[in-house]
Motif scaffolding. Structure first.
Motif, PDB file in Angstrom:
ATOM      1  N   GLU A   1      -6.188   4.448   6.932  1.00 39.92           N
ATOM      2  CA  GLU A   1      -6.880   4.144   6.281  1.00 39.92           C
ATOM      3  C   GLU A   1      -8.208   4.516   6.537  1.00 39.92           C
TER       4      GLU A   1
ATOM      5  N   GLY B   1       1.473   4.693   4.067  1.00 43.93           N
ATOM      6  CA  GLY B   1       0.145   4.982   4.759  1.00 43.93           C
ATOM      7  C   GLY B   1       0.226   4.720   6.058  1.00 43.93           C
TER       8      GLY B   1
ATOM      9  N   ASN C   1      -8.657   0.008   1.280  1.00 47.64           N
ATOM     10  CA  ASN C   1      -8.377  -0.947   2.516  1.00 47.64           C
ATOM     11  C   ASN C   1      -7.317  -1.784   2.286  1.00 47.64           C
ATOM     12  N   THR C   2      -6.835  -2.150   3.131  1.00 47.16           N
ATOM     13  CA  THR C   2      -5.627  -3.530   3.089  1.00 47.16           C
ATOM     14  C   THR C   2      -6.024  -4.542   4.068  1.00 47.16           C
TER      15      THR C   2
ATOM     16  N   MET D   1      -4.431   6.161   3.288  1.00 50.20           N
ATOM     17  CA  MET D   1      -5.115   5.444   1.971  1.00 50.20           C
ATOM     18  C   MET D   1      -6.584   5.759   1.798  1.00 50.20           C
TER      19      MET D   1
ATOM     20  N   LYS E   1      -6.793  -4.222   8.275  1.00 49.63           N
ATOM     21  CA  LYS E   1      -7.913  -3.870   9.031  1.00 49.63           C
ATOM     22  C   LYS E   1      -8.149  -4.984  10.063  1.00 49.63           C
TER      23      LYS E   1
ATOM     24  N   GLY F   1       0.840  -1.285   0.028  1.00 54.98           N
ATOM     25  CA  GLY F   1       0.097   0.108  -0.082  1.00 54.98           C
ATOM     26  C   GLY F   1       0.779   1.324   0.095  1.00 54.98           C
TER      27      GLY F   1
ATOM     28  N   ARG G   1       1.608   0.933   5.737  1.00 54.75           N
ATOM     29  CA  ARG G   1       1.311   0.366   4.461  1.00 54.75           C
ATOM     30  C   ARG G   1       2.368   0.855   3.469  1.00 54.75           C
TER      31      ARG G   1
END
Length: 582
Positions: free
Chosen positions: A301, A298, A526-527, A523, A530, A282, A541
């Motif tokens: 988010e 990041g 979302n990666t 960001m 979470k 990210g 990220r």
């Protein structure tokens, strides 16, 4: 809530006060004043609480005061050798830079991209959907390609296709590092295959890029981490700190079968707050901005909330339609929503605020007015508002770093050309700004419908189980608001003054250049992180690939530059070395 002014005439006009004692009159007056004052005081307390809550979401004066006491753009120096063996570190990094390693890495990347580990929105559970079976092939490939990782380290498979690797360090008192990535890729629609320069799963290498789905999102991360591990294992290296890697297999469809189970296993076995540092894919890249080179990891988010809007009407024959069918009413709802976007809001709570401060501090080509106004925003909400308005009009990508987005992504209605639809729906996707919450999104859309739709159409509103509007038999239908899936609040913002952050950013400068500016960023997507909020406060990220070395993630002609990929392997290796710091 309007507060009614007190009536200080405590007895009805025209009546004679039967009490002759001043003391008695005072007791009666105070008693009646208490009866009036208590509810008023409680009402004021409620109003103040609501005001304070609202301020907390939009940025308070204290936010500016706190931020103004910190460096506008904190920078930490590039790290130097930390293992105590500079020659060993240099030899390993020189090997990664060699032609022989480059050739092996090309083959490793090609083999990974050639396996189409696609995840689809309608995937069933693991074990019940055969489309997951492709991950068996991918796991077999990784085991063949990285034999030392698979033979010397502890490997488990949460929910069958997750990959969790543990490389135990010498000092168990040090919290581990966790490297993350995901095995899955977005599907390649059949209709787009002919538009690719090279077939999407050919992994063609043209002496510059490897072309193919997943090359830059993010099999380069998975392969890069494993190459770093394998190379150090070949040298019999044992880190001081335990190093771990976790690779989910459904990140592109929210990670609820992959990363969710990995995070749960880690929390069950390691406990909460058990990791010193977590690095996932990210960030906003490594790029030139305002005349300088910036790295934009990041540190947070946006939230995520899909709201389903259903319109139910009586239906009937289309030859005798009402003035507005269910589709027509739904269209007006969608139009009303799009006509009232969220306003941009830039506060010190938002990491993008610091990104801009870094640009103003270190970007020589930034417009002078913008630079001056950004610096002024350190202590001025008015200046911050001007910056937000200017940037939101200048660039759509910048706009959504400062405001909640809303996008109508799904719509469904009608089954026959001569039948009025009885039930139609649309789904609105929201990415929630850091200053806001999911409840604010719900309240916003509910208020909009009450003000603009229910006043126009005689309908009831069922908003998350609460019914209002016209609920009599004269109602022409109802509008239903409900969550389309599980909402997600904006993530916690990871610190950018912790020791973990200093090690992380010091490694970035050590790898990419001491003169690079590391600017904390935010960001919009979302990666898999979470699911990991309970495991560490230091979650970052960052895909270690320069912007000109990758292109077209999620679309035609996705590719990654091999020179940049090798640089990423060096970053992961160097971070493992730097993890030996105590």
């Amino acid at each position: 809530m309007a507060l009614k002014a007190p009536n200080y005439t405590l007895l009805p006009q025209g009546e004679t006060d039967p009490l002759t004692s001043t003391r008695q009159r005072t007791q009666v007056n105070w008693r009646r004043l208490y009866q009036w004052a208590i509810p008023v005081i409680l009402s004021i307390a409620v109003i103040l609480a609501l005001i304070i809550t609202n301020i907390a979401h939009t940025g308070t004066d204290s936010d500016w005061d706190h931020h103004s006491s910190l460096p506008a753009c904190p920078q930490y120096p590039a790290l130097v050798s930390s293992t105590g063996n500079k020659k060993f570190e240099k030899d390993v990094l020189d090997e990664i830079s060699s032609e022989g390693f480059f050739g092996k890495s090309v083959k490793r990347m090609q083999g990974a991209v050639q396996i189409p580990t696609e995840s689809f929105d309608d995937m069933g559970k693991v074990g019940a959907d055969d489309r997951w079976n492709i991950f068996v092939d991918f796991h077999a490939y990784l085991e063949k390609t990285f034999p030392l990782v698979y033979s010397k380290l502890e490997i488990s498979h949460p929910n069958t296709y997750g990959i969790l690797i543990e490389w135990k360090g010498k000092d168990e008192s040090l919290k581990p590092y966790l490297f993350m990535g995901h095995q899955d890729v977005v599907p390649v629609p059949k209709v787009t295959e002919s538009r690719w320069k090279y077939p999407p799963y050919s992994a063609h290498y043209d002496d510059r890029f490897i072309w193919g789905r997943g090359a830059s999102d993010c099999k380069n991360v998975v392969i890069g981490v494993l190459e770093a591990f394998e190379t150090l294992l070949e040298k019999d290296y044992i880190p001081e700190r335990t190093m771990m890697a976790g690779f989910g297999f459904d990140e592109e469809i929210s990670g609820w079968q992959g990363a969710f189970y990995i995070a749960k296993q880690l929390e069950d076995t390691k406990g909460k707050d058990s990791f010193e540092l977590i690095i996932d894919e990210g960030g906003l890249g490594i790029k030139e901005m305002y005349g300088s080179m910036f790295v934009l990891p990041g540190v947070g988010e946006k939230g995520y909330h899909d709201i389903k809007i259903t319109v139910e009407t009586a239906g009937g024959h289309s030859s005798v339609p009402p003035d507005h069918s269910g589709i027509g009413i739904l269209s007006q709802i969608v139009s009303a929503i799009e006509a009232k976007p969220y306003a941009p809001n830039l506060t010190p709570i938002n990491p993008y605020f610091t990104t801009l401060q870094c640009g103003a501090e270190y970007g020589p080509s930034m417009d002078s007015w913008l630079r001056k106004t950004i610096k002024k925003s350190l202590t001025s909400k008015a200046a911050s508002k001007k910056v937000a308005e200017y940037l939101s009009n200048d660039n759509i990508n910048q706009r959504y770093l400062m405001q909640t987005s809303q996008a109508v992504d799904l719509i469904n209605g009608g089954v026959k050309i001569n039948a009025l639809p009885e039930r139609v729906f649309a789904v609105i996707n929201h990415r929630i700004a850091v200053e806001s919450r999911t409840k604010d999104v719900r309240e916003n859309i509910q208020t909009l419908l009450q003000d603009q739709i229910l006043k126009k159409f005689s309908m009831s509103l069922n908003a998350w189980g609460n019914v209002s509007g016209n609920t009599s038999s004269s109602a022409v239908g109802q509008v239903i608001l409900e969550d389309f899936d599980e909402p997600l609040e904006p993530s916690p913002v990871s610190p950018f003054d912790s020791e973990a952050y200093k090690t992380f950013t010091g490694t970035i400068k050590q790898t990419f250049g001491e003169d690079y500016i590391v600017a904390p960023s935010f960001m919009t997507g979302n990666t898999d992180t979470k699911y990991f909020w309970n495991l560490s406060k230091n979650i970052y990220r960052f895909s270690p690939v320069r912007d000109d070395g990758r292109a077209n993630a999620h679309t035609v002609d996705e590719r990654v530059g091999m020179k940049e990929h090798i640089e990423g392997v060096k970053f992961y290796t160097q971070l493992i070395f730097n993890g030996d710091r105590k």
